[in-house]
Design an enzyme around this catalytic site. Sequence first.
Site, short mmCIF file in Angstrom:
data_model
loop_
_atom_site.label_atom_id
_atom_site.label_comp_id
_atom_site.label_asym_id
_atom_site.label_seq_id
_atom_site.Cartn_x
_atom_site.Cartn_y
_atom_site.Cartn_z
N SER A 63 0.81 -1.22 0.00
CA SER A 63 0.00 0.00 0.00
C SER A 63 0.84 1.27 0.00
O SER A 63 0.29 2.37 0.01
CB SER A 63 -0.92 0.01 1.22
OG SER A 63 -0.18 0.18 2.40
N THR A 199 -1.61 2.88 2.95
CA THR A 199 -1.05 4.18 3.34
C THR A 199 -0.43 4.08 4.71
O THR A 199 -0.90 3.32 5.55
CB THR A 199 -2.13 5.29 3.44
OG1 THR A 199 -2.80 5.40 2.21
CG2 THR A 199 -1.57 6.64 3.82
N THR A 217 1.75 7.00 0.39
CA THR A 217 0.84 5.94 -0.08
C THR A 217 1.04 5.64 -1.56
O THR A 217 1.56 6.48 -2.31
CB THR A 217 -0.62 6.40 0.11
OG1 THR A 217 -1.50 5.31 -0.15
CG2 THR A 217 -1.00 7.55 -0.80
N GLY A 251 -7.28 5.40 4.54
CA GLY A 251 -8.60 4.92 4.15
C GLY A 251 -9.08 5.68 2.93
O GLY A 251 -8.29 6.30 2.22
N1 ASP Z 1 -6.04 7.45 1.70
C1 ASP Z 1 -5.38 6.82 0.60
C2 ASP Z 1 -5.95 7.32 -0.68
O1 ASP Z 1 -7.15 7.52 -0.76
C3 ASP Z 1 -5.48 5.36 0.57
C4 ASP Z 1 -5.48 4.69 1.89
O2 ASP Z 1 -5.19 5.25 2.90
O3 ASP Z 1 -5.76 3.52 1.96
O4 ASP Z 1 -5.21 7.43 -1.61
#
Ligand code: ASP
Length: 353
Positions: A63, A199, A217, A251
Amino acid sequence: MAGSAGMSIAHARAAGAKEIAIASSNGARACARAMEVLKAGGDTLEAVIAGVNLNEEDPGDSSVGYGGLPNEDGVVELDASVMHGPSRRAGSVASLRNIKTPSKVARLVMEETDHIMLVGEGALRFAKAYGFVEENLLTEKSRLAWLVWRKSLRDPRGHNNWGGGLSKPTAWLKRQFPGVDESTLAWAWEVAVNPPTGTINCLALNAKGEMSGVTTTSGLAWKIAGRVGDSPIIGAGLFVDQDVGAAGSTGRGEENIRVAGAHTVVEDMRRGMSPKEACLDVLKRIARNFNNDRAKLAQFDISFYALRKDGEYAGASLWSGAVREGKRTPRTFAVNDGGPSRLEPCAYLLERS
Ligand code: ASP
């Protein structure tokens, strides 16, 4: 309310601020590394970047950075932001290709330019000008997952241009990737069907009361090329105000951007909310954007992390953790306050049934 928060912050300062690093649940190693840097007298931004570099350079973390799941074209595109409390400066990069450690590039944007954000081709040229070397960030494991995802797509008639579909995925995959083990195959199938987010966000406070943060991320798996999430957006994926505290998020980035989440958490703390109350307040705003419709909200999750200037901290998620075999597994976040890192449970807004 604001008065009482102000008093407690002043009190903590008089008593000597705690050294602490917190991060998303994948950040136990990162927090430990950040703490080593803090203890050696390093700057808080140096500490959090050294921490998340472990994830960025780890091909096993799908990730973040090297080994991150790619966009729909099979290209890994990375986003990162940094904020340095003492100098009140920020830097970020988005849609950066071929560079393993976007957090370091974001820091250079902050330190070496009078801009805040560089994207795409310009960000890559900038990184190369500072000596970063281009590398292929797509590992074999991520390439496997991307091919499985591509094969899983269907038009309304069930057709897929990439062959006979997934009726016999295991046999096909084993031909393509001889020697691949069963658990990797199962993982590839899972991430193809349920595109994951990932992330790492890491926030640190040193004994002088200085704070910094970083969020880095590879974003949403299988995203449209050029999609930028919340992580590099100052005020969404990350915000630090040296007078108040720091916040970050992991997220579903689209929902975070709509509430300027990290900035809102910090502003809530400025008005006297505790870190936990502030994170939950922002999660309520996200739920409100869907009229609190649980069926719609169930389609994603998002977490916030907050570290106040007096060392109080919290993590909170939209949803409680998954229930497996009758037992709830809470969502967690990583904390290091000088000893070994530990995972603590996140507070949550909604309970999954
Ligand atoms: N927040 C990140 C994004 O939307 C992805 C994640 O945190 O899982 O790119």
